[in-house]
Design an enzyme around this catalytic site. Structure first.
Site, mmCIF file in Angstrom:
data_model
loop_
_atom_site.group_PDB
_atom_site.id
_atom_site.type_symbol
_atom_site.label_atom_id
_atom_site.label_comp_id
_atom_site.label_asym_id
_atom_site.label_seq_id
_atom_site.Cartn_x
_atom_site.Cartn_y
_atom_site.Cartn_z
ATOM 1 N N TRP A 143 0.859 -1.187 0.000
ATOM 2 C CA TRP A 143 0.000 0.000 0.000
ATOM 3 C C TRP A 143 0.903 1.248 0.000
ATOM 4 C CZ3 TRP A 143 -1.843 2.796 4.780
ATOM 5 C CH2 TRP A 143 -2.917 3.645 4.488
ATOM 6 N N ASP A 167 -0.317 -5.531 9.330
ATOM 7 C CA ASP A 167 -1.357 -4.580 8.925
ATOM 8 C C ASP A 167 -2.614 -5.395 8.631
ATOM 9 O OD1 ASP A 167 -3.022 -2.717 7.806
ATOM 10 O OD2 ASP A 167 -1.523 -1.848 6.466
ATOM 11 N N ALA A 217 -6.244 -4.749 7.810
ATOM 12 C CA ALA A 217 -7.276 -3.759 7.472
ATOM 13 C C ALA A 217 -8.526 -4.398 6.876
ATOM 14 C CB ALA A 217 -6.702 -2.745 6.475
ATOM 15 N N LYS A 265 -13.206 -0.857 7.158
ATOM 16 C CA LYS A 265 -13.811 -1.678 6.106
ATOM 17 C C LYS A 265 -14.793 -2.683 6.687
ATOM 18 C CE LYS A 265 -10.116 0.133 4.146
ATOM 19 N NZ LYS A 265 -9.757 0.862 2.976
HETATM 20 C C1 LMR Z 1 -7.021 1.792 -0.360
HETATM 21 O O1 LMR Z 1 -5.925 1.226 -0.433
HETATM 22 O O2 LMR Z 1 -7.666 2.131 -1.374
HETATM 23 C C2 LMR Z 1 -7.605 2.096 0.984
HETATM 24 O O3 LMR Z 1 -6.846 1.540 1.988
HETATM 25 C C3 LMR Z 1 -7.865 3.538 1.193
HETATM 26 C C4 LMR Z 1 -6.627 4.350 1.348
HETATM 27 O O4 LMR Z 1 -6.545 5.101 2.305
HETATM 28 O O5 LMR Z 1 -5.725 4.250 0.511
#
Ligand code: LMR
Length: 393
Positions: free
Chosen positions: A127, A208, A210, A243
């Site tokens: 990410w 992590d 999420a 989420k």
């Molecule tokens: C994403 O990866 O789209 C989500 O986790 C939202 C974000 O904050 O990037």
């Protein structure tokens, strides 16, 4: 002073939201930011959240400050949801944070406080906000192989080879389930091997988490985290409620720090202190709703049922897209989409294909060809498959 500021690079995911909003084409399709949407395109408030909000509105008598680390009841409920009793409670320090990003940030702050020289290992890819925050904090960072571009699965041999270089005390960030951005995840045997390696290396895993409940189910999605927590003496877990409770804008998250019982009081004090330095008290509304839902048998059952519907609907869309691509292209090249789990799949398209999809078909996905599966519905699955096939021609 402000003359010294430089323009900041835009976050690739957030920039896409704006581009999509600015596109006037009526049939545009948003497969960008990781937000669940139902078949009508709505990100609904979950039934249990609405019910808890109603109860809270009727019963809440005060909005005075919570504890600096948030409410102990929230810590206990979330530790149970995530760890499921796999770790003795006297190992667990916890702090409520503004969302999962807040938990990541506080984890990195704790690392910087305790061991500023520790290298933080990130999967490649990950990410984009992970490397961004680490660079901002000036912490040493390296990457390990994660994704096999040929198979669009996990490059597990590459991962093991790279993590063999981890030194004692280094921090290894892993996505507990539903890897963002690829959707490719280790299998249970690979997770066990990875947990063994992390323990043998004396690494501090930073998990992590999420998307618990978006992959295989609440317990199955926490299995890897529980394994790592049981095997490694020091573990950080950054969890988001955005989420799986659908409370994105309430900014609800938690950081769990697992150490020895003797370390617990100092770790807990450091977490509370870090909250004070950064924003003082954490947001409470979402955390309170989550606590109410997890503590009440009826609300919890309804929440789990709705979460399961959401998970199944995403799985159905995965299968439908993989089948449609097989039908149109006559190949199994995109079969991995049905194997991936969570909201995302990295399709393995080139940047030029991603650009063509946006320009010619008004289909928006992140530049690395990550799609949010939940952005699709029965009507748009064939449109996406057709458009992808057209860019392959
Ligand atoms: C994403 O990866 O789209 C989500 O986790 C939202 C974000 O904050 O990037």
């Amino acid at each position: 002073m402000f003359d010294h500021l430089k323009p900041q690079a835009q976050d690739s995911i957030l920039a896409l939201i704006q581009m999509f909003r600015d596109d006037p084409r009526p049939g545009k399709i948003d497969l960008g930011v990781g937000v669940y949407k139902d078949a009508s395109g709505l990100t609904p408030v979950m039934r249990a959240v609405k019910a808890a909000e109603r109860q809270l509105w009727e019963t809440e008598r005060s909005k005075t400050y919570t504890g600096l680390a948030g409410e102990p009841a929230f810590h206990a409920a979330m530790a149970d949801l995530i760890l499921g009793g796999s770790v003795p409670v006297d190992r667990i320090a916890a702090v409520a944070t503004p969302g999962g990003t807040g938990a990541i940030r506080q984890a990195l702050e704790l690392i910087s406080l305790a061991s500023p020289g520790a290298t933080i290992w990130l999967p490649d890819p990950t990410w984009p906000n992970h490397p961004s925050i680490i660079a901002y904090l000036g912490l040493p960072m390296r990457t390990y192989r994660y994704f096999d571009a040929e198979t669009c699965g996990v490059d597990f041999d590459g991962l093991i080879a790279d993590l063999a270089q981890v030194r004692p005390g280094d921090v290894v960030l892993v996505h507990g389930c539903c890897h963002n951005p690829t959707g490719a995840n280790p299998n249970p045997v690979e997770w066990a091997a990875l947990a063994d390696l992390l323990a043998a290396k004396g690494a501090v895993p930073l998990v992590d988490l999420a998307y618990q409940g978006f992959g295989e189910g609440l317990d199955a999605d926490a299995a890897a985290t529980r394994l790592i927590a049981a095997r490694c003496p020091e573990v950080l877990i950054a969890a988001s409620c955005s989420k799986n409770f659908g409370i994105y804008r309430e900014r609800t998250g938690i950081l769990l720090a697992l150490g020895s019982p003797a370390q617990r009081a100092t770790v807990q004090g450091s977490l509370a202190w870090l909250n004070r330095q950064n924003y003082s008290f954490p947001p409470d509304h979402g955390a309170r709703l989550v606590t109410m839902i997890l503590q009440d048998a009826d609300l919890r059952a309804d929440w789990q049922a709705e979460l399961d519907e959401i998970r199944r609907s995403m799985l159905g869309l995965r299968t439908a897209l993989a089948q449609e691509l097989r039908r149109i292209t006559g190949s199994d090249r995109f079969g991995f989409i049905a194997q991936h789990r969570g909201m995302f799949s990295r399709l393995g398209l080139t940047p030029a294909q991603v650009e063509t999809l946006r320009r010619d078909h008004a289909i928006y996905m992140v530049g690395d060809s990550r799609i949010n599966i939940a952005g699709l519905n029965a009507a748009t699955v064939p449109l996406l498959a057709q458009a992808i096939a057209a860019t392959e021609a």
